[in-house]
Design an enzyme around this catalytic site. Structure first.
Site, PDB file in Angstrom:
ATOM      1  N   ARG A 154     -30.127  14.275   9.514  1.00  0.00           N
ATOM      2  CA  ARG A 154     -31.158  15.178  10.173  1.00  0.00           C
ATOM      3  C   ARG A 154     -30.622  15.785  10.537  1.00  0.00           C
ATOM      4  NH1 ARG A 154     -32.893  10.341  10.795  1.00  0.00           N
ATOM      5  NH2 ARG A 154     -35.319   9.780   9.493  1.00  0.00           N
TER       6      ARG A 154
ATOM      7  N   ASP B  89     -32.522   7.353  19.711  1.00  0.00           N
ATOM      8  CA  ASP B  89     -32.968   7.795  18.904  1.00  0.00           C
ATOM      9  C   ASP B  89     -34.143   7.024  19.592  1.00  0.00           C
ATOM     10  OD1 ASP B  89     -32.213   5.317  18.498  1.00  0.00           O
ATOM     11  OD2 ASP B  89     -32.714   5.193  16.443  1.00  0.00           O
TER      12      ASP B  89
ATOM     13  N   SER C 288     -27.866   7.389  17.328  1.00  0.00           N
ATOM     14  CA  SER C 288     -28.483   5.986  17.431  1.00  0.00           C
ATOM     15  C   SER C 288     -27.756   4.806  17.643  1.00  0.00           C
ATOM     16  CB  SER C 288     -29.081   6.388  15.777  1.00  0.00           C
ATOM     17  OG  SER C 288     -30.344   6.842  15.833  1.00  0.00           O
TER      18      SER C 288
HETATM   19  C1  BGC Z   1     -28.738   1.146  17.697  1.00  0.00           C
HETATM   20  C2  BGC Z   1     -29.114   1.440  18.747  1.00  0.00           C
HETATM   21  C3  BGC Z   1     -30.172   2.217  18.158  1.00  0.00           C
HETATM   22  C4  BGC Z   1     -31.355   1.381  17.304  1.00  0.00           C
HETATM   23  C5  BGC Z   1     -32.311   1.821  15.871  1.00  0.00           C
HETATM   24  C6  BGC Z   1     -29.341   0.215  16.740  1.00  0.00           C
HETATM   25  O1  BGC Z   1     -28.252  -0.666  15.630  1.00  0.00           O
HETATM   26  O2  BGC Z   1     -27.518   0.376  18.619  1.00  0.00           O
HETATM   27  O3  BGC Z   1     -28.522   2.641  19.858  1.00  0.00           O
HETATM   28  O4  BGC Z   1     -31.083   2.965  19.681  1.00  0.00           O
HETATM   29  O5  BGC Z   1     -30.239   1.003  16.133  1.00  0.00           O
HETATM   30  O6  BGC Z   1     -31.569   3.425  15.448  1.00  0.00           O
END
Ligand code: BGC
Length: 477
Positions: free
Chosen positions: A86, A207, A154
């Site tokens: 995004r 995130d 993320s």
């Molecule tokens: C990642 C995290 C992330 C989560 C949600 C996981 O696979 O390791 O860093 O916050 O996914 O997106």
């Protein structure tokens, strides 16, 4: 004729047996959930005590102050999630009520990028940002002022500051191995500079931390944020003196946001089936992210697919065996949600989705069975997710148990109980009503009616991206 009927009854019994076994193993009575709650709180302590002390990494984020509503200006966010990326722009007028989210763009991440090279990935992101900026014309940017960008990334990152950190590992099917250990901000800034874009990557934000920032901006009682999307994770505000592995850590607020990376949580109390074991073994990150693989959007569909596949192999209730059904991840969680919530009398949506999997002419009784599988898998996910949240509340003394002050009476504890907001984001939570309901119902069951009145779960649409932009704004003000 009689023989055929007996044979078909035997096959039906086999399938019902498979379902029964699934239900038994996935059962999550509140006693079991409480064991998961305790295990989560214990692992959190262990992860804060020493580096590598737990499967929970409990990562420092260097975010010690959250946006307070006084931020002003125009900021950008780029969010690389699991399935989508995004880009958006926010304009802030210095008052909480004046938050204008402009031009949100959301695109699926082209799948070839997930196992390409870091250069290809970041060039693509820079190119997408360039197009975004081209569309805005001149009105959003006063000449000569660099655009400040938040990068919501993320994946697990070991931060060295709020704006820099190296990738620890990939999750959610990404596999660009040469990127592990590289500084993510440098990669993005390098790609932006190569395109001649006048943008500065001012913060690198998980995130969950973005969601917490937006939650806090609207309501300062927000101390926990959780994402249930393609992957799953949580972060929360921790006192610096409780972060034992970083003794002497000083922040002006006396606290810091900790990115738990709870997807990697593990406990022997988690109800694990043979489908989970096989899914893990065949995944690109075997023996890793065990909790995420039970509760998040990337995996729920595949657990359901594995159950249906076994039923179709051990009986003929799905007709001739379909090769599509053997393809990993062919059944997506949004289809599971559509089947689970199919309210047509003949379960037409279930029939349609099964047809896409190469399974046609399935009788109503079998369609009902498929709905039941979706229910069992999603109920377990929702209830375990709730146990995870309750574990955090327990660790920070917001679960009504009084934490270290135990020994007090119930009414004393209730007068001490603070209002606690948990910000929640992610497609699984936002779009799958049954998951959400199971999660919220189990949270009340675990905490009890009285304490639950103090715990508010708030949905944060696009919170990860908007909140990260707010965080950048708060750094400037
Ligand atoms: C990642 C995290 C992330 C989560 C949600 C996981 O696979 O390791 O860093 O916050 O996914 O997106």
């Amino acid at each position: 004729m009689v023989g055929r009927r007996m044979k078909s009854r035997r096959k039906w019994r086999t399938v019902v047996g498979i379902l029964k076994e699934l239900e038994d193993v996935c059962d999550t009575p509140v006693g079991r959930l409480r064991q998961v709650v305790d295990a989560m709180a214990v692992e959190m302590h262990a992860g804060l005590a020493s580096e590598g002390g737990s499967k929970l990494k409990m990562l420092l984020t260097f975010v010690d102050d959250l946006p307070n509503g006084r931020e002003k200006g125009t900021y950008y966010a780029l969010h690389l999630g699991g399935t989508y990326f995004r880009i958006l722009r926010v304009h802030l007028g210095g008052q909480r009520s004046y938050l204008d989210v402009q031009d949100v763009e959301r695109h699926p991440i082209p799948s070839h990028l997930m196992n390409s090279t870091s250069e290809i990935l970041f060039n693509f992101l820079a190119f997408s940002l360039e197009r975004f900026i081209e569309k805005e014309g001149n009105e959003s940017n006063s000449q000569g002022v660099k655009r400040e960008l938040a990068f919501t990334f993320s994946f697990p990152v070991k931060h060295t500051s709020i704006s820099s950190g190296v990738l620890i590992k990939w999750t959610k099917g990404f596999e660009i191995s040469e990127m592990v250990g590289k500084d993510i901000t440098e990669c993005l800034q390098g790609a932006l500079d190569r395109r001649g874009l006048d943008m500065h990557v001012a913060a690198l934000v998980n995130d969950t931390v973005g969601a917490l920032s937006l939650g806090y901006y609207h309501d300062p009682d927000t101390v926990v944020a959780v994402v249930f999307g393609t992957g799953s994770n949580a972060c929360y505000l921790e006192r610096t003196d409780a972060i034992i592995k970083c003794q002497g850590l000083l922040t002006t607020s006396g606290s810091m946001v900790i990115n738990m990376e709870w997807g990697n949580f593990w406990s022997s109390h988690l109800p694990r089936t043979s489908y989970d074991i096989d899914l893990d073994a065949e995944s690109s990150n075997a023996n890793d992210m065990g909790f995420e693989k039970m509760i998040s959007g990337m995996y729920l569909g595949d657990i359901v697919r594995r159950v249906i596949l076994r039923m179709s192999q051990e009986s003929d209730i799905f007709g001739l065996s379909s090769s599509t059904l053997s393809e990993p991840y062919v059944l997506r969680t949004n289809s599971v949600s559509a089947m689970h919530e199919d309210d047509t009398p003949e379960l037409q949506e279930v029939a349609r989705i099964l047809k896409d999997l190469g399974v046609t002419d399935v009788p109503l009784k079998v369609r009902k069975l498929v709905v039941k599988i979706c229910d069992v898998v999603t109920r377990r996910a929702g209830r375990l997710a709730a146990a995870g949240i309750a574990g955090i509340l327990k660790k920070i003394g917001r679960d009504g148990s009084g934490g270290i002050t135990s020994g007090r009476s119930r009414s004393e504890l209730m007068t001490m109980q603070k209002r606690t907001v948990v910000a929640v984001e992610g497609g699984l939570y936002m779009n799958y009503t049954m998951f959400r309901e199971y999660m919220e119902e189990a949270l009340i069951e675990i905490l009890g009616e009285e304490v639950s009145q103090y715990v508010v779960v708030k949905a944060m649409e696009d919170g990860s991206s908007i909140g990260s932009a707010l965080l950048v704004a708060s750094l400037q003000s």
